[in-house]
Write an enzyme that holds these catalytic residues in place. Sequence first.
Site, PDB file in Angstrom:
ATOM      1  N   ALA A 156       9.674  -5.377  -5.131  1.00 12.76           N
ATOM      2  CA  ALA A 156      10.852  -6.243  -5.102  1.00 12.76           C
ATOM      3  C   ALA A 156      12.119  -5.519  -4.670  1.00 12.76           C
ATOM      4  O   ALA A 156      13.117  -6.154  -4.334  1.00 12.76           O
ATOM      5  CB  ALA A 156      11.065  -6.862  -6.484  1.00 12.76           C
ATOM      6  N   ARG A 177      18.467   2.812   0.917  1.00 12.82           N
ATOM      7  CA  ARG A 177      18.578   4.021   1.760  1.00 12.82           C
ATOM      8  C   ARG A 177      17.845   3.908   3.089  1.00 12.82           C
ATOM      9  O   ARG A 177      17.925   4.804   3.923  1.00 12.82           O
ATOM     10  CB  ARG A 177      18.070   5.235   0.963  1.00 12.82           C
ATOM     11  CG  ARG A 177      19.097   5.739  -0.025  1.00 12.82           C
ATOM     12  CD  ARG A 177      18.521   6.822  -0.896  1.00 12.82           C
ATOM     13  NE  ARG A 177      17.596   6.269  -1.887  1.00 12.82           N
ATOM     14  CZ  ARG A 177      16.736   7.001  -2.581  1.00 12.82           C
ATOM     15  NH1 ARG A 177      16.631   8.291  -2.370  1.00 12.82           N
ATOM     16  NH2 ARG A 177      15.957   6.437  -3.486  1.00 12.82           N
ATOM     17  N   LYS A 232      12.331  -3.033   2.533  1.00 14.90           N
ATOM     18  CA  LYS A 232      11.680  -1.718   2.653  1.00 14.90           C
ATOM     19  C   LYS A 232      10.178  -1.810   2.857  1.00 14.90           C
ATOM     20  O   LYS A 232       9.621  -1.140   3.733  1.00 14.90           O
ATOM     21  CB  LYS A 232      11.992  -0.869   1.423  1.00 14.90           C
ATOM     22  CG  LYS A 232      11.273   0.456   1.447  1.00 14.90           C
ATOM     23  CD  LYS A 232      11.899   1.494   0.575  1.00 14.90           C
ATOM     24  CE  LYS A 232      11.539   1.366  -0.865  1.00 14.90           C
ATOM     25  NZ  LYS A 232      12.064   2.498  -1.649  1.00 14.90           N
ATOM     26  N   ASN A 284     -14.191  -4.245  47.908  1.00 20.47           N
ATOM     27  CA  ASN A 284     -13.115  -3.276  48.090  1.00 20.47           C
ATOM     28  C   ASN A 284     -11.807  -4.034  48.256  1.00 20.47           C
ATOM     29  O   ASN A 284     -11.668  -4.879  49.147  1.00 20.47           O
ATOM     30  CB  ASN A 284     -13.380  -2.417  49.316  1.00 20.47           C
ATOM     31  CG  ASN A 284     -12.372  -1.284  49.391  1.00 20.47           C
ATOM     32  OD1 ASN A 284     -12.521  -0.252  48.736  1.00 20.47           O
ATOM     33  ND2 ASN A 284     -11.313  -1.503  50.155  1.00 20.47           N
ATOM     34  N   ALA A 332      -5.089  -1.572  49.483  1.00 15.92           N
ATOM     35  CA  ALA A 332      -3.784  -1.321  48.862  1.00 15.92           C
ATOM     36  C   ALA A 332      -2.850  -2.499  49.086  1.00 15.92           C
ATOM     37  O   ALA A 332      -2.834  -3.098  50.165  1.00 15.92           O
ATOM     38  CB  ALA A 332      -3.174  -0.062  49.458  1.00 15.92           C
TER      39      ALA A 332
HETATM   40  C1  UD1 Z   1      10.498   4.836 -10.921  1.00 21.51           C
HETATM   41  C2  UD1 Z   1      10.126   5.274 -12.336  1.00 21.51           C
HETATM   42  C3  UD1 Z   1      10.152   6.799 -12.428  1.00 21.51           C
HETATM   43  C4  UD1 Z   1       9.243   7.406 -11.392  1.00 21.51           C
HETATM   44  C5  UD1 Z   1       9.587   6.865  -9.994  1.00 21.51           C
HETATM   45  C6  UD1 Z   1       8.524   7.298  -9.016  1.00 21.51           C
HETATM   46  C7  UD1 Z   1      10.881   3.528 -13.866  1.00 21.51           C
HETATM   47  C8  UD1 Z   1      11.934   3.114 -14.809  1.00 21.51           C
HETATM   48  N1  UD1 Z   1      11.048   4.712 -13.274  1.00 21.51           N
HETATM   49  O1  UD1 Z   1      11.839   5.245 -10.735  1.00 21.51           O
HETATM   50  O2  UD1 Z   1       9.741   7.213 -13.705  1.00 21.51           O
HETATM   51  O3  UD1 Z   1       9.363   8.826 -11.410  1.00 21.51           O
HETATM   52  O4  UD1 Z   1       9.611   5.426  -9.985  1.00 21.51           O
HETATM   53  O5  UD1 Z   1       8.921   6.952  -7.721  1.00 21.51           O
HETATM   54  O6  UD1 Z   1       9.898   2.844 -13.696  1.00 21.51           O
HETATM   55  N2  UD1 Z   1      10.953  -2.402  -8.367  1.00 21.51           N
HETATM   56  C9  UD1 Z   1      10.828  -3.752  -8.530  1.00 21.51           C
HETATM   57  N3  UD1 Z   1      11.743  -4.406  -9.292  1.00 21.51           N
HETATM   58  C10 UD1 Z   1      12.758  -3.782  -9.906  1.00 21.51           C
HETATM   59  C11 UD1 Z   1      12.885  -2.377  -9.736  1.00 21.51           C
HETATM   60  C12 UD1 Z   1      11.959  -1.714  -8.971  1.00 21.51           C
HETATM   61  O7  UD1 Z   1       9.916  -4.372  -8.006  1.00 21.51           O
HETATM   62  O8  UD1 Z   1      13.541  -4.444 -10.574  1.00 21.51           O
HETATM   63  C13 UD1 Z   1       9.965  -1.699  -7.552  1.00 21.51           C
HETATM   64  C14 UD1 Z   1      10.578  -1.049  -6.313  1.00 21.51           C
HETATM   65  O9  UD1 Z   1      10.505  -1.908  -5.211  1.00 21.51           O
HETATM   66  C15 UD1 Z   1       9.700   0.172  -6.137  1.00 21.51           C
HETATM   67  C16 UD1 Z   1       9.236   0.505  -7.548  1.00 21.51           C
HETATM   68  O10 UD1 Z   1       9.419  -0.652  -8.305  1.00 21.51           O
HETATM   69  O11 UD1 Z   1       8.555  -0.100  -5.368  1.00 21.51           O
HETATM   70  C17 UD1 Z   1       9.993   1.686  -8.164  1.00 21.51           C
HETATM   71  O12 UD1 Z   1      11.354   1.331  -8.240  1.00 21.51           O
HETATM   72  P1  UD1 Z   1      12.510   2.368  -8.019  1.00 21.51           P
HETATM   73  O13 UD1 Z   1      13.806   1.680  -8.125  1.00 21.51           O
HETATM   74  O14 UD1 Z   1      12.250   3.180  -6.814  1.00 21.51           O
HETATM   75  O15 UD1 Z   1      12.320   3.261  -9.327  1.00 21.51           O
HETATM   76  P2  UD1 Z   1      12.809   4.720  -9.536  1.00 21.51           P
HETATM   77  O16 UD1 Z   1      14.180   4.683 -10.082  1.00 21.51           O
HETATM   78  O17 UD1 Z   1      12.561   5.549  -8.358  1.00 21.51           O
END
Ligand code: UD1
Length: 458
Positions: A12, A17, A24, A376, A379
């Site tokens: 989600a 970045r 993404k 054939n 050209a």
């Molecule tokens: C999360 C983990 C962290 C881990 C890291 C690995 C948590 C709280 N933290 O951190 O421990 O080291 O991943 O990469 O779980 N997503 C949703 N909905 C949301 C938030 C996130 O679907 O509300 C999805 C994002 O799209 C992504 C994944 O969950 O695919 C991880 O979310 P992200 O925000 O990257 O978490 P991190 O802070 O990196």
Amino acid sequence: MSKKLNVVILAAGKGTRMCSDIPKVLHQLAGVPLLGHVINAARQLAANKIIVVYGYGGEQVRQQFTHQNDLIWVEQAQQLGTGHALQQTVQHLDDDANTLVLLGDVPLVSVSACQQLIQGSHALGLMTVKKQQPDGYGRIVRDATGQVQAIVEHKDANDAQRKIDEVNTGIMTIHNVNLKTWLSQLTNHNAQGEYYLTDIIAMAVKQGYEVHTALAHDEMSVEGVNSKADLARLERVYQLRYAQHLMQQGVTLLDPQRIDVRGELQVGRDVQIDVGCIFEGTVTLGDRVKVGAYSIIKNSTIQQATQIQANCQIEDSKIGANCQIGPFARIRPNSTLEDEVHIGNFVELKNTHIQRASKANHLSYLGDSDIGSSVNIGAGTITCNYDGANKYRTVIEDGAFIGSDTQLVAPVTIGKNATIAAGSTITKDAPADQLTVCRAKQQISLPGWKRPVKKPKT
Ligand code: UD1
Ligand code: MG
């Protein structure tokens, strides 16, 4: 083990970045959206449900997977954290199953590592990894005996915890009955004001559950994509691994760093591929096929011992055995070449069938044509297949010889063993075995003629 498996893919997030309007998880790695790679891995795990949590980019994300009916889509309208994302799926989680959580932006996720995690875990299993630079990740906090106590997110961690180099990959497995209880107890009292899925670890420990962990040995298999630089890096990892897989099957790659396979490449024995080639969709190369540098081949089959020279493009076509193609040939969709056909430089084919041992070696367009054997094509021959509104076919029968710079205005048929004089514009059928000439009547030479010269400047 032997429990049912639900897979939840978290997808989600926006991916700020990436600096892009595209969500993404839709950015592509090896021609497939990141999320597609994760879904494929989930399918290999024989899950009885695959649930995708989507949010940012909403319908755009779903649309990419429209005909894939085995997916359950759950919307997380506001992204309030990974725990909140899981909360949205609760109604779909089976009480007699375990859930495996995968992340939609970790495209090289290892199926075998997930299987091991699932098999070794009872109430709760975590896939962890050691990082030289663990900044940003949730740290795995263990007690003196090595038992996991909690995951502490980077922003909530104290200095001692930040020194821990074992981090959470985000991939975990939890028994659903427990998961549902723990999810209902999450709060967002933390540095980010989010509902952290990782908080369930401390809850489990408090209730006396042992947390099983599996350390990922292949760092790339747990690496998330957060930026275009990450995407490019993982693309190279994927491609180099694919190149190694090809070499294991006996393919000679002149440089394994310079090949891109965006789909599946099936190969026979002693195939040789020069640098810079791109293969898209499903491509099959028969025994002893050689592909020259910088060629692009998409959804096509090339049979044994055919040589594709440098800089060719071939799409949705079939090429027989012992053919010579290129350099600089373009073979457009729905073309079929039988054995021993030669297609040379700057020859374009489209929707054309060419039978055995025919040749078009230079500068031609052959579209919507049926060309017999041992023909054939001189050209500069052009099939004029389009009248501005409709398209028509050109038929050239066996053994015909088409002189250079001929236009064949379709629909038209050139008979067996017919010869067409160079420079002809053929608008009517040409009979078999005869020479057909269609040019301006006379060639005249003007004895006293002088070339124009520049007028002097006044
Ligand atoms: C999360 C983990 C962290 C881990 C890291 C690995 C948590 C709280 N933290 O951190 O421990 O080291 O991943 O990469 O779980 N997503 C949703 N909905 C949301 C938030 C996130 O679907 O509300 C999805 C994002 O799209 C992504 C994944 O969950 O695919 C991880 O979310 P992200 O925000 O990257 O978490 P991190 O802070 O990196
Ligand atoms: Mg992340």
